[in-house]
Design a protein around this motif. Structure first.
Motif: not given
Length: 429
Positions: A80-82, A255, A300, A303-305, A351
């Motif tokens: 799950t690492t972005p 990341s 996931q 979405a965090s990238s 953002h």
């Protein structure tokens, strides 16, 4: 003195940018130069047709035609690492060599058939010593990068034969853009023989070619304090070089750091190696797969990238200030620009803007906003394309320049260095 206000690091960066542009007369040369520098810095070259062995802490580079992706994984990278992505493009507007390219004009001139590529300022290509560069592919499928050096010129009609030229120059894209490259016996003129000789093969072996035209004048700093920089192909080798420098110097922490530069942006990006194609997605999927991610974990991570799309933008033109927004006026030397457009021609949102401004603050880099005058149509770049394809939050940025899409463009010496420092803050997070 102005010269004293340009840091030594900025001068070193611009000298390296000049070397990068000189080594990159075509998108294929640019991708190859990125890969060469990445391998020299310790990255492993991986091939799409082979299995990839990707491990946490590793650094890799992959090339697809005129596009390239360089990436580095933190030591503790997991499913799950972005991703922290910086995107740019390798191509520039200009001309491309047509099939059956060698022609013979009146007066014994050898000429070449060229097709307009993208939206160049046609008049800026007149009366300049130009070269051909790109790739030739043999019938056996072997690819060779070639460049000719100064070989051709698109001559302008003398003012004596067009007395009204200074009242308005109109160029026919077919008739007036065909260059000369020799004179004499037409039987001895064949540009394919010239390209084959550069590749070390026989002309009969050529099965296909992708050859563009490039200006041969060297990049140069100039001005009262040598604070200005002129070069061909700043759109968008400036961003490609800045992103590469940032990537090679970044040690990612939380990341997966990714630098991607794509071909074909100037013509819409819709190709297997363009930003609208699957190249970046293919690379990200293979990285995720190597880290054990399933669909849910990959979503996931995405979405965090964050994706930072970088392309040059418009500095306020001193002779045409009315073409710019009356309040938001990016100035050369004022740092990279944050591109904003209400109609999403740029992908920046609140953002994304916050993430970019935080990166600039961390890098101690000034930043400024760009928004179009409502009466002047806004351009676009790879940002909205990548955001749409991947669903990753994207912010569009760049460096303010003059003479965009000219054969030779202009920027301030400090701005590419500022841009690279801000990119480093993104990639090292």
């Amino acid at each position: 003195m102005i010269a004293e206000r340009v840091p030594d690091d900025a001068r070193a960066h611009i000298e390296d940018l000049a070397a990068f542009v000189t080594a990159s007369p075509s998108s294929y040369h640019a991708a190859a130069e990125v890969a060469r520098r990445a391998e020299e810095a310790g990255h492993t070259r991986i091939i799409e047709t082979e299995a990839w062995e990707i491990t946490p802490g590793g650094r890799y580079v992959v090339v697809r035609d005129g596009s390239v992706v360089v990436f580095a994984l933190p030591e503790d990278a997991g499913a799950t690492t972005p991703f922290a992505i910086v995107g740019a493009h390798t191509d520039s507007p200009g001309f491309k060599l047509k099939p059956k390219p060698t022609t013979h004009g009146p007066g014994g001139w050898w000429q070449l058939g060229l097709e307009v590529y993208g939206g160049p300022l046609l008049n800026s290509w007149l009366d300049r010593e130009l070269e051909l560069a790109g790739r030739v592919v043999t019938l056996a499928g072997d690819e060779h990068l070639v460049r000719t050096g100064s070989l051709l010129r698109i001559p302008q009609l003398a003012i004596h034969l067009d007395r009204g030229v200074n009242d308005g120059l109109t160029l026919d894209k077919q008739r007036h853009t065909q260059p000369v490259w020799g004179i004499g016996d037409p039987e001895s003129a064949d540009i394919l023989h010239t390209l084959a000789a550069r590749a070390g093969i026989d002309a009969s072996e050529i099965g296909g070619f992708d050859i563009v035209v490039a200006d041969t004048q060297e990049p140069r700093a100039f001005g009262h304090g040598q604070e200005l920089f002129a070069s061909g192909r700043l759109d968008n080798l400036l961003s490609t070089h800045a992103g590469l420098v940032a990537q090679l110097n970044a040690t990612p922490q939380r990341s997966i750091a990714v630098f991607a530069s794509f071909d074909h942006e100037e013509i819409g990006s819709q190709s297997r190696s363009g930003a609208a194609g699957p190249f970046l997605e293919d690379v990200l999927l293979r990285i995720s797969g190597a880290l054990g991610a399933g669909d849910a974990e990959r979503m996931q991570a995405f979405a965090s990238s964050l994706h930072v799309s970088s392309d040059v933008g418009h500095a306020v033109h001193p002779n045409y200030p009315e073409r710019h927004d009356p309040v938001n006026k990016p100035v050369a030397g004022g740092g990279p620009i944050l591109k904003i457009n209400a109609n999403q021609r740029y992908a920046t949102d609140a953002h994304g803007a916050a993430a970019w401004n935080a990166a600039c603050a961390a890098a101690e880099v000034p930043t400024q906003e760009f928004v179009s005058n409502n009466a002047v149509p806004c351009g676009s770049t790879i940002g909205p394309i990548t955001a749409t394809r991947l669903g990753i939050r994207t912010v569009d940025v760049g460096v303010p320049i003059l003479s965009m899409h000219s054969a030779r463009e202009l920027t301030a010496v400090v701005d590419p260095w500022y841009l690279s420092r801000a990119m480093h803050a993104i990639l090292a997070r």
